[in-house]
Design an enzyme around this catalytic site. Structure first.
Site, PDB file in Angstrom:
ATOM      1  N   GLN A 126       0.827  -1.206   0.000  1.00 11.91           N
ATOM      2  CA  GLN A 126       0.000   0.000   0.000  1.00 11.91           C
ATOM      3  C   GLN A 126       0.859   1.253   0.000  1.00 11.91           C
ATOM      4  O   GLN A 126       2.055   1.218   0.294  1.00 11.91           O
ATOM      5  CB  GLN A 126      -0.898   0.006   1.241  1.00 11.91           C
ATOM      6  CG  GLN A 126      -0.132  -0.105   2.544  1.00 11.91           C
ATOM      7  CD  GLN A 126      -0.949  -0.671   3.677  1.00 11.91           C
ATOM      8  OE1 GLN A 126      -2.175  -0.598   3.665  1.00 11.91           O
ATOM      9  NE2 GLN A 126      -0.278  -1.237   4.672  1.00 11.91           N
ATOM     10  N   TYR A 133     -10.532   5.597  19.152  1.00  8.74           N
ATOM     11  CA  TYR A 133     -10.541   4.294  18.490  1.00  8.74           C
ATOM     12  C   TYR A 133      -9.683   3.275  19.239  1.00  8.74           C
ATOM     13  O   TYR A 133     -10.134   2.163  19.546  1.00  8.74           O
ATOM     14  CB  TYR A 133     -10.042   4.446  17.058  1.00  8.74           C
ATOM     15  CG  TYR A 133      -9.970   3.136  16.300  1.00  8.74           C
ATOM     16  CD1 TYR A 133     -11.117   2.608  15.698  1.00  8.74           C
ATOM     17  CD2 TYR A 133      -8.778   2.429  16.190  1.00  8.74           C
ATOM     18  CE1 TYR A 133     -11.063   1.404  15.012  1.00  8.74           C
ATOM     19  CE2 TYR A 133      -8.722   1.236  15.502  1.00  8.74           C
ATOM     20  CZ  TYR A 133      -9.859   0.719  14.916  1.00  8.74           C
ATOM     21  OH  TYR A 133      -9.804  -0.472  14.243  1.00  8.74           O
ATOM     22  N   GLN A 134      -8.444   3.637  19.546  1.00  8.66           N
ATOM     23  CA  GLN A 134      -7.518   2.690  20.156  1.00  8.66           C
ATOM     24  C   GLN A 134      -8.015   2.229  21.527  1.00  8.66           C
ATOM     25  O   GLN A 134      -7.955   1.035  21.857  1.00  8.66           O
ATOM     26  CB  GLN A 134      -6.123   3.323  20.304  1.00  8.66           C
ATOM     27  CG  GLN A 134      -5.593   4.065  19.103  1.00  8.66           C
ATOM     28  CD  GLN A 134      -5.114   3.151  17.989  1.00  8.66           C
ATOM     29  OE1 GLN A 134      -5.193   1.942  18.085  1.00  8.66           O
ATOM     30  NE2 GLN A 134      -4.600   3.737  16.924  1.00  8.66           N
ATOM     31  N   ASP A 158       0.297 -12.766   6.918  1.00 11.16           N
ATOM     32  CA  ASP A 158      -1.142 -12.750   6.669  1.00 11.16           C
ATOM     33  C   ASP A 158      -1.895 -13.289   7.883  1.00 11.16           C
ATOM     34  O   ASP A 158      -1.604 -14.388   8.378  1.00 11.16           O
ATOM     35  CB  ASP A 158      -1.454 -13.594   5.433  1.00 11.16           C
ATOM     36  CG  ASP A 158      -2.939 -13.650   5.148  1.00 11.16           C
ATOM     37  OD1 ASP A 158      -3.571 -14.688   5.451  1.00 11.16           O
ATOM     38  OD2 ASP A 158      -3.476 -12.647   4.648  1.00 11.16           O
ATOM     39  N   ASP A 206      -8.081  -5.048  14.335  1.00  9.54           N
ATOM     40  CA  ASP A 206      -7.941  -3.655  13.892  1.00  9.54           C
ATOM     41  C   ASP A 206      -7.712  -3.703  12.379  1.00  9.54           C
ATOM     42  O   ASP A 206      -6.620  -3.479  11.889  1.00  9.54           O
ATOM     43  CB  ASP A 206      -6.764  -3.019  14.624  1.00  9.54           C
ATOM     44  CG  ASP A 206      -6.555  -1.555  14.250  1.00  9.54           C
ATOM     45  OD1 ASP A 206      -7.418  -0.998  13.550  1.00  9.54           O
ATOM     46  OD2 ASP A 206      -5.518  -0.989  14.633  1.00  9.54           O
TER      47      ASP A 206
END
Length: 367
Positions: free
Chosen positions: A98, A128-129, A204, A223
């Site tokens: 990315q 969020y965290q 992965d 996450d």
């Protein structure tokens, strides 16, 4: 962690080349990854488009045209864009997976962008965290073994570290460059990697979970990226089945679950799969994160069959965890009152999700 980065002019040049010669292999080779991922969700999508910084503003997503048709980068948020004023560009590189962009914004501090989508800002990352970590860990007694899927910035690790009962924190992140960039530009999050209980696995997550011992973890925290293109598998049944297998009886999952303002259809699908897969409690919670689309983000929180878990009333409150309130840094968003309030849902969410289910009784049990 999805989408891309580049310039609008560059984007249009690529598009012009495609229109003039659709068989030109070199054009395909330089199509930004964000566009390829968007096409994976919408095969008819022919535009080449991605987020960009124009006139000092970062927009997520930026639009561009294909002939007479105008598209936005990510089909998750059609017809809208979110912008932040850029004070200084700090980093921009492409990893194996990315585009990674870091910039200093005028109001939210440093910003991490992966493939054109804002992942966090210094100002509001706490919401969020803290929520994705403490919603599950404060709902069970003395969690010991925890797995984090994704979370390469280290913020979730930082929050898990507050729990003194935890003995092992496995993290599986596919992109090492995200970790390296976070350590350089976001040390207040990446400090999570310094905890000796953390075991880092680069690879992965689906493959990692397939080889994980059954019943190893008390909690799994996902996450994850938005379910566009290759990341679609992260909201599908096989992935959740591998998580359920890796959890002990009464173990818990907390999974990023998009915005209730934009994605009730996706929330419904995830709830249906998880209710069938985990056999325990299934709930949807939410928090305010101003720099995410619509300003809120949701969390799907589930337990496996076994000792019942009451997610709404935390039995392991952070206020009673030794050092929990100020470990590494003081909590900024989460507390037990916020925990309980996160499960209070607007009427339209209850209505829309319940109507999409075959059984209203089941929906009532979930909510």
């Amino acid at each position: 962690m999805e989408a891309g980065a580049g310039s609008g002019l560059e984007c249009q040049k690529i598009m012009d080349g495609k229109v003039n010669d659709s068989k030109n292999a070199s054009d395909k080779a330089i199509i930004p990854s964000c566009c390829l991922k968007a096409r994976a969700s919408d095969p008819e999508l022919e535009a080449i488009c991605h987020s960009t910084v124009v006139s000092g503003w970062f927009s997520e997503p930026e639009s561009c045209s294909a002939g007479k048709r105008v598209y936005f980068n990510n089909p998750m948020w059609p017809g809208e864009a979110h912008s932040l004023k850029v004070e200084k560009m700090l980093y921009k590189e492409k990893s194996e997976y990315q585009e990674i962009l870091v910039f200093e914004s005028s109001t939210f501090g440093k910003v991490l962008v992966l493939d054109g989508i804002v992942q966090l800002t210094e100002k509001d990352e706490c919401a969020y965290q803290e929520m994705i970590a403490h919603l599950p860990l404060c709902s069970i007694h003395s969690p010991k073994n925890v797995l984090v899927v994704g979370g390469g910035d280290g913020g979730v690790l930082r929050e898990i570290s507050r729990h003194s009962s935890v003995e092992l924190i496995d993290i599986c992140e596919i992109d090492k460059m995200v970790i390296d960039v976070s350590k350089k530009f976001f040390p207040e999050l990446a400090i999570g990697f310094e905890d000796p209980r953390v075991q880092l696995h680069i690879g992965d997550a689906s493959e990692f979970l397939r080889h994980a011992p059954a019943g190893k973890y008390d909690a799994v925290i996902v996450d994850s990226s938005d379910p566009v293109g290759p990341a679609q598998e992260l909201v599908e049944r096989p992935f959740f089945e591998t998580i359920a297998r890796a959890l002990r009886p009464g173990g818990v999952l907390c999974n990023m679950a998009e915005s209730m303002w934009l994605h009730t259809h996706l929330i419904q699908d995830m709830i249906s799969i998880c209710h069938e897969t985990f056999k325990g409690s299934v709930h949807y919670a939410w928090a305010s994160v101003p720099t995410y689309p619509s300003g809120v983000i949701g969390f799907l929180i589930c337990s496996t069959e076994g000792p019942p878990v009451d997610f709404i009333h935390p039995i392991n409150p952070i206020e009673k965890v030794e050092g929990g309130l100020k470990f590494r840094r003081e909590l900024r968003f989460y507390n037990s009152e916020i925990h309980r309030a996160a499960f209070a849902l607007p009427s339209f969410v209850k209505r829309e999700v319940a109507l999409l289910r075959d059984s209203s009784t089941t929906a009532q049990q979930i909510f």
